[in-house]
Write an enzyme that holds these catalytic residues in place. Structure first.
Site, mmCIF file in Angstrom:
data_model
loop_
_atom_site.group_PDB
_atom_site.id
_atom_site.type_symbol
_atom_site.label_atom_id
_atom_site.label_comp_id
_atom_site.label_asym_id
_atom_site.label_seq_id
_atom_site.Cartn_x
_atom_site.Cartn_y
_atom_site.Cartn_z
ATOM 1 N N ARG A 253 -7.944 4.447 11.458
ATOM 2 C CA ARG A 253 -6.526 4.482 11.134
ATOM 3 C C ARG A 253 -5.892 3.158 11.537
ATOM 4 O O ARG A 253 -6.283 2.527 12.519
ATOM 5 C CB ARG A 253 -5.807 5.628 11.879
ATOM 6 N N GLU A 282 0.581 1.007 4.698
ATOM 7 C CA GLU A 282 -0.307 1.157 3.550
ATOM 8 C C GLU A 282 0.493 1.418 2.285
ATOM 9 O O GLU A 282 1.339 2.315 2.270
ATOM 10 C CB GLU A 282 -1.310 2.289 3.814
ATOM 11 N N HIS A 301 -7.693 2.112 2.145
ATOM 12 C CA HIS A 301 -7.875 3.425 2.770
ATOM 13 C C HIS A 301 -8.609 4.378 1.819
ATOM 14 O O HIS A 301 -8.206 5.515 1.582
ATOM 15 C CB HIS A 301 -6.529 4.033 3.174
#
Length: 356
Positions: A253, A282, A301
């Site tokens: 993360r 993000e 991601h």
């Protein structure tokens, strides 16, 4: 519309925007006592209120940037859900949920840990190989039309080298298995919640101090959850302890590592390169400093976003949710201390007492 006798025993599940894969809805559809509702980020309070008021379970997205703040699992939302019993995240992460707020409200929180371990672990290896073989840099220069010589892209073998894994849970264990089995690598693991015996059973050697792992590793892979304890755990001091030829890889993360400190370490040559799948924000802005390095490979991601991983996560989520609503104790309970209070709320709301 269900008849009144059926509505009285209906367990209500809702989600916002989407679910991990259609199998989640397919499994819930096999149960006539389950009603599923869908909201959108821009759903009005008028449309959302009756769903929130009656909901027993919320299948919540686990990416902060994709879920409207008003639908994230914090106290403001939970106060609007007086009958809510469970927050179930659509993945291993739980960034969109406050465990403290949920526990205070008597709500259990579960995730789908392990559902995407194969996808994420393979992504780690893909980044490790691409960095070692300098695939991205050579691909770019060959397409650029600029002169080059192949000696400019001499890489390294990974066979027999050392990987340091930070957090040896589901994903970390699979990374260890692949690295040992495919490349005969030495696997070090930093995980204060695992004993040396437990880590050995997962294929690694326990390292007591993070700095020892950083100093010995040719590759550092971050696979721990994002918590108050791990936030910012990798900064300038930690990158300075890595070997100059080592690579930093994270599929965990954003926020666990300091992005500015990593950029500074790369500029100074204290770290050879990095593979980054997660970001503080993000997606990252196109002018993010870390996007300017030829020695950094990036992805948005997507390590755990494979067809197979999403199907597995959705299947685990649906099956676990049905077990919870049937009164069973879930295997992926993130706040076990709430269980006694939760059992009382469950009995009051659904008329059945969950198992002790």
């Amino acid at each position: 519309m269900l008849p009144d006798s059926k509505r009285a025993n209906t367990k209500r599940v809702f989600y916002v925007n989407n679910v991990a894969a259609p199998v989640f809805l397919d499994i819930l559809a096999t149960r006539p006592d389950i009603q599923v509702d869908r909201l959108e980020n821009d759903s009005s309070d008028t449309d959302a209120e009756p769903i929130l008021t009656r909901a027993h379970a919320y299948q919540i997205g686990s990416t902060r940037q994709e879920l409207a703040m008003k639908f994230q699992g914090y106290a403001p939302l939970l106060k609007r859900c007086p009958n809510l019993l469970v927050l179930s995240t659509s993945g291993a992460g739980f960034d969109t949920v406050s465990l403290a707020d949920a526990t205070a409200a008597g709500i259990i929180v579960v995730n789908q840990a392990g559902g995407n371990k194969e996808g994420v672990a393979e992504h780690v290896l893909g980044m490790m190989l691409a960095l070692s073989k300098r695939l991205v840099a050579s691909n770019h220069v060959m397409r650029s039309g600029k002169p080059y010589h192949r000696r400019d892209f001499i890489g390294d073998d990974v066979q027999g080298r050392t990987i340091g894994i930070i957090g040896i849970g589901h994903v970390g264990t699979r990374v260890a298995e692949l690295c040992r089995g495919l490349f005969g690598m030495r696997v070090l693991a930093y995980d204060p919640y695992q004993t040396a015996e437990q880590i050995a059973a997962r294929g690694g050697e326990k390292v007591e101090a993070l700095e020892d792992l950083l100093r010995q590793s040719d590759y550092v892979s971050v696979n721990c959850p994002h918590t108050a304890e791990t936030r910012g755990m990798l900064g300038a001091a930690q990158f300075a302890q890595m070997q100059p030829h080592a690579y930093f890889i994270t599929t965990a993360r954003g926020g666990i590592h300091d992005e500015a400190a990593l950029a500074a370490a790369l500029t100074a040559g204290r770290v050879a390169g990095a593979g980054l799948d997660v970001w503080e924000d993000e997606p990252p802005p196109s002018d993010h400093p870390l996007l300017g390095f030829d020695t950094v490979i990036v992805s948005p991601h997507t390590a755990g976003v494979t067809n197979q991983s999403r199907h597995t996560i959705a299947k685990i989520a649906a099956e676990q949710l049905l077990d919870i609503l049937d009164g069973k104790k879930p295997p992926r309970l993130l706040n076990p201390e709430v269980w006694p209070v939760y059992r009382e709320r469950f009995a009051r709301i659904l008329g059945v007492t969950p198992e002790a």
